[in-house]
Motif scaffolding. Structure first.
Motif, PDB file in Angstrom:
ATOM      1  N   ARG A  27      11.444  11.503  -4.865  1.00 25.59           N
ATOM      2  CA  ARG A  27      10.293  10.945  -4.164  1.00 25.59           C
ATOM      3  C   ARG A  27      10.765   9.904  -3.156  1.00 25.59           C
ATOM      4  N   VAL A  28      10.063   9.821  -2.030  1.00 25.29           N
ATOM      5  CA  VAL A  28      10.301   8.775  -1.044  1.00 25.29           C
ATOM      6  C   VAL A  28       8.958   8.094  -0.796  1.00 25.29           C
ATOM      7  N   VAL A  29       8.958   6.773  -0.940  1.00 20.28           N
ATOM      8  CA  VAL A  29       7.756   5.967  -0.759  1.00 20.28           C
ATOM      9  C   VAL A  29       8.013   4.963   0.353  1.00 20.28           C
ATOM     10  N   VAL A  30       7.011   4.762   1.207  1.00 22.77           N
ATOM     11  CA  VAL A  30       7.070   3.699   2.200  1.00 22.77           C
ATOM     12  C   VAL A  30       6.220   2.555   1.666  1.00 22.77           C
ATOM     13  N   ALA A  31       6.835   1.384   1.545  1.00 24.44           N
ATOM     14  CA  ALA A  31       6.127   0.177   1.118  1.00 24.44           C
ATOM     15  C   ALA A  31       5.871  -0.672   2.353  1.00 24.44           C
ATOM     16  N   THR A  32       4.607  -1.037   2.564  1.00 22.91           N
ATOM     17  CA  THR A  32       4.243  -1.842   3.727  1.00 22.91           C
ATOM     18  C   THR A  32       3.811  -3.233   3.293  1.00 22.91           C
ATOM     19  N   ASP A  33       3.853  -4.153   4.255  1.00 16.53           N
ATOM     20  CA  ASP A  33       3.320  -5.491   3.988  1.00 16.53           C
ATOM     21  C   ASP A  33       2.246  -5.793   5.023  1.00 16.53           C
ATOM     22  N   ASP A  34       1.751  -7.001   5.043  1.00  8.06           N
ATOM     23  CA  ASP A  34       0.624  -7.327   5.905  1.00  8.06           C
ATOM     24  C   ASP A  34       1.015  -7.946   7.242  1.00  8.06           C
ATOM     25  N   SER A  35       2.272  -7.766   7.666  1.00 12.83           N
ATOM     26  CA  SER A  35       2.684  -8.282   8.972  1.00 12.83           C
ATOM     27  C   SER A  35       2.548  -7.234  10.072  1.00 12.83           C
ATOM     28  N   GLY A  36       2.196  -6.003   9.723  1.00 16.69           N
ATOM     29  CA  GLY A  36       2.150  -4.900  10.683  1.00 16.69           C
ATOM     30  C   GLY A  36       0.867  -4.871  11.468  1.00 16.69           C
ATOM     31  N   PRO A  37       0.759  -3.971  12.428  1.00 15.00           N
ATOM     32  CA  PRO A  37       1.708  -2.896  12.656  1.00 15.00           C
ATOM     33  C   PRO A  37       2.870  -3.237  13.586  1.00 15.00           C
ATOM     34  N   TRP A  38       2.991  -4.472  14.058  1.00 17.96           N
ATOM     35  CA  TRP A  38       4.035  -4.769  15.031  1.00 17.96           C
ATOM     36  C   TRP A  38       5.280  -5.385  14.427  1.00 17.96           C
ATOM     37  N   GLY A  39       5.199  -5.959  13.273  1.00 19.52           N
ATOM     38  CA  GLY A  39       6.369  -6.588  12.666  1.00 19.52           C
ATOM     39  C   GLY A  39       7.223  -5.582  11.929  1.00 19.52           C
ATOM     40  N   ALA A  40       8.313  -6.070  11.377  1.00 14.98           N
ATOM     41  CA  ALA A  40       9.183  -5.242  10.536  1.00 14.98           C
ATOM     42  C   ALA A  40       8.495  -5.137   9.189  1.00 14.98           C
ATOM     43  N   ALA A  81       1.020  10.864   5.605  1.00 12.06           N
ATOM     44  CA  ALA A  81       1.243   9.634   4.835  1.00 12.06           C
ATOM     45  C   ALA A  81       2.130   8.681   5.626  1.00 12.06           C
ATOM     46  N   LEU A  82       3.133   9.214   6.320  1.00  9.84           N
ATOM     47  CA  LEU A  82       3.989   8.362   7.139  1.00  9.84           C
ATOM     48  C   LEU A  82       3.196   7.752   8.291  1.00  9.84           C
ATOM     49  N   GLN A  83       2.300   8.513   8.895  1.00  8.85           N
ATOM     50  CA  GLN A  83       1.456   7.981   9.967  1.00  8.85           C
ATOM     51  C   GLN A  83       0.551   6.866   9.441  1.00  8.85           C
ATOM     52  N   ARG A  84      -0.022   7.057   8.258  1.00 13.63           N
ATOM     53  CA  ARG A  84      -0.860   6.010   7.672  1.00 13.63           C
ATOM     54  C   ARG A  84      -0.038   4.756   7.389  1.00 13.63           C
ATOM     55  N   ALA A  85       1.174   4.929   6.910  1.00 11.52           N
ATOM     56  CA  ALA A  85       2.048   3.783   6.628  1.00 11.52           C
ATOM     57  C   ALA A  85       2.380   3.034   7.919  1.00 11.52           C
ATOM     58  N   ALA A  86       2.667   3.776   8.975  1.00  6.53           N
ATOM     59  CA  ALA A  86       3.039   3.152  10.244  1.00  6.53           C
ATOM     60  C   ALA A  86       1.905   2.305  10.810  1.00  6.53           C
ATOM     61  N   GLY A  87       0.670   2.668  10.536  1.00  5.82           N
ATOM     62  CA  GLY A  87      -0.467   1.918  11.037  1.00  5.82           C
ATOM     63  C   GLY A  87      -1.028   0.910  10.055  1.00  5.82           C
ATOM     64  N   SER A  88      -0.415   0.806   8.889  1.00  7.31           N
ATOM     65  CA  SER A  88      -0.939  -0.077   7.849  1.00  7.31           C
ATOM     66  C   SER A  88      -0.750  -1.546   8.218  1.00  7.31           C
ATOM     67  N   THR A  89      -1.765  -2.341   7.911  1.00  8.17           N
ATOM     68  CA  THR A  89      -1.680  -3.791   8.108  1.00  8.17           C
ATOM     69  C   THR A  89      -1.917  -4.515   6.785  1.00  8.17           C
ATOM     70  N   SER A  90      -1.658  -3.811   5.682  1.00 13.13           N
ATOM     71  CA  SER A  90      -1.843  -4.424   4.365  1.00 13.13           C
ATOM     72  C   SER A  90      -0.678  -4.068   3.448  1.00 13.13           C
ATOM     73  N   VAL A  91      -0.632  -4.733   2.330  1.00 15.70           N
ATOM     74  CA  VAL A  91       0.380  -4.431   1.322  1.00 15.70           C
ATOM     75  C   VAL A  91      -0.039  -3.132   0.643  1.00 15.70           C
ATOM     76  N   ALA A  92       0.781  -2.108   0.784  1.00 16.84           N
ATOM     77  CA  ALA A  92       0.430  -0.790   0.244  1.00 16.84           C
ATOM     78  C   ALA A  92       1.685   0.051   0.061  1.00 16.84           C
ATOM     79  N   ARG A  93       1.514   1.163  -0.632  1.00 16.66           N
ATOM     80  CA  ARG A  93       2.599   2.144  -0.803  1.00 16.66           C
ATOM     81  C   ARG A  93       2.076   3.523  -0.454  1.00 16.66           C
ATOM     82  N   PHE A  94       2.919   4.281   0.243  1.00 10.77           N
ATOM     83  CA  PHE A  94       2.561   5.614   0.704  1.00 10.77           C
ATOM     84  C   PHE A  94       3.676   6.577   0.294  1.00 10.77           C
ATOM     85  N   THR A  95       3.343   7.603  -0.467  1.00 12.69           N
ATOM     86  CA  THR A  95       4.329   8.619  -0.839  1.00 12.69           C
ATOM     87  C   THR A  95       4.457   9.588   0.323  1.00 12.69           C
ATOM     88  N   VAL A  96       5.639   9.590   0.953  1.00  9.42           N
ATOM     89  CA  VAL A  96       5.858  10.451   2.119  1.00  9.42           C
ATOM     90  C   VAL A  96       6.640  11.712   1.783  1.00  9.42           C
TER      91      VAL A  96
END
Length: 101
Positions: A27-40, A81-96
């Motif tokens: 499995r590959v998961v993308v973990a996002t934080d709330d600094s996006g969508p422009w930050g690392a 799922a990767l597109q949703r992760a790329a646009g996320s602005t919250s703390v979340a996990r997306f299984t890609v």
């Protein structure tokens, strides 16, 4: 990070290198934080048979684009799922990617 013939190799940047056999990638998961969508704002988590990630690397890691190209050609890849992760602005996990058992 790099993909070899039989393994995915990640490094933490301070000397620890981890290898995950391609056949063991479950499995590959993308973990996002709330600094996006422009930050690392997201990292890739690579899972093998164990419950904890075997490899972790940020989107800025060398080899990341090649990894996404490689992953997108594999059965079980979820580009939406990767597109949703790329646009996320919250703390979340997306299984890609999830390998069928």
């Amino acid at each position: 990070m790099r993909i070899e013939a039989d393994a995915i190799v990640t490094s933490d940047g301070i000397g620890t290198t981890r290898r995950l056999a391609i056949d063991d990638l479950k499995r590959v998961v993308v973990a996002t934080d709330d600094s996006g969508p422009w930050g690392a704002d997201f990292v890739y988590l690579l899972y093998g048979p164990a419950p904890d990630p075997v490899g972790i690397f940020p989107i800025e890691a060398e080899g990341c684009l090649e990894f996404v190209d490689w992953l997108s050609a594999r059965p079980g890849y979820d580009g939406r799922a990767l597109q949703r992760a790329a646009g996320s602005t919250s703390v979340a996990r997306f299984t890609v990617f999830e390998r069928d058992s």
